[in-house]
Design a protein around this motif. Sequence first.
Motif, PDB file in Angstrom:
ATOM      1  N   LEU A 245       0.817  -1.138  -0.025  1.00 62.73           N
ATOM      2  CA  LEU A 245       0.137   0.019   0.012  1.00 62.73           C
ATOM      3  C   LEU A 245       1.010   1.235  -0.036  1.00 62.73           C
ATOM      4  N   ASP A 246       1.915   1.287   0.662  1.00 56.66           N
ATOM      5  CA  ASP A 246       2.682   2.350   0.932  1.00 56.66           C
ATOM      6  C   ASP A 246       3.407   2.790  -0.539  1.00 56.66           C
ATOM      7  N   SER A 247       3.803   1.801  -1.363  1.00 57.03           N
ATOM      8  CA  SER A 247       4.271   1.838  -2.562  1.00 57.03           C
ATOM      9  C   SER A 247       3.320   2.558  -3.621  1.00 57.03           C
ATOM     10  N   CYS A 248       2.122   2.321  -3.332  1.00 55.85           N
ATOM     11  CA  CYS A 248       1.046   2.862  -4.337  1.00 55.85           C
ATOM     12  C   CYS A 248       0.658   4.381  -3.741  1.00 55.85           C
ATOM     13  N   ILE A 249       0.611   4.469  -2.504  1.00 57.99           N
ATOM     14  CA  ILE A 249       0.649   5.788  -2.074  1.00 57.99           C
ATOM     15  C   ILE A 249       1.759   6.668  -2.752  1.00 57.99           C
ATOM     16  N   ALA A 250       2.999   6.151  -2.572  1.00 57.33           N
ATOM     17  CA  ALA A 250       4.078   6.865  -3.037  1.00 57.33           C
ATOM     18  C   ALA A 250       4.015   7.265  -4.520  1.00 57.33           C
ATOM     19  N   GLN A 251       3.719   6.408  -5.099  1.00 57.46           N
ATOM     20  CA  GLN A 251       3.491   6.604  -6.771  1.00 57.46           C
ATOM     21  C   GLN A 251       2.305   7.688  -6.897  1.00 57.46           C
ATOM     22  N   HIS A 252       1.466   7.715  -6.308  1.00 58.43           N
ATOM     23  CA  HIS A 252       0.119   8.791  -6.557  1.00 58.43           C
ATOM     24  C   HIS A 252       1.000  10.219  -6.283  1.00 58.43           C
TER      25      HIS A 252
END
Length: 258
Positions: A245-252
Amino acid sequence: MKHWVIILIIIITICSMVFGCVLYKYYTPPVERDVYIIPLHNDDTLRIAYIGDSWAAMHGSHNCIIEQLIEDSVHQPVKVSSFGINGKTSKELYENLFENPNMRSFMMQGYDFCFISAGINDTYKKMSVSYYQTSIDYIIRFMLANHIHPIILDIPDYNIHTAYERQHLSRKLLRLISINITGSQMDCKQKFRNTLEELINNNYYYNKEVSILKYQEWNHNYRNDIKTYYLGDGMHLNQIGYAKLDSCIAQHIIQQKK
């Protein structure tokens, strides 16, 4: 004898009115509050808040990778801070922004982005979609008024049936009552996702700086994901799940910065 009958009727009437007021307060959406102003921070650090329910509360104790991922990409200092309250619905989260001194103090630190985990308990407690939509709408308005870019967590594909079965009998009965009052369903996750999509796509938020982190981005295959990303309760994330989930938040956030 007549006096006792009259007294009994009065007692029943008062109890019914009190019970009705409690139910009304429980199921109705929040009332919008006057926005308090959060001071803008005056350094070059990109500040990210992670707020919400138990997912936000538990995020604070895991090895967050958001800072490193964003710093490596945009070459700017990043600070991530978490504040969560277990069991809170979207309405309760909105009200805590104003009524909870610790949460208000947390928000007053100033942020550029805010990831918001809210709505999971709405589906768990079988609240109405209007309850959820109104609450999220007010949370977004609060963030935008303070120049904070909100990133809303789409309802994840958690095991909603197991979550119901694990409750005590009294809680199960309350959920069934809620279903009848709100018109919800046992598995109402997709209905809530559709409601969030409609809210963000309406004219008010058209071209505004508001994002949804869709569940398909990281949680698209629950039957497999539950074995990898979730704790034994099928509702909360483990370390691997938070990293995903962190990786997706970072990408956003990286996409917004670029």
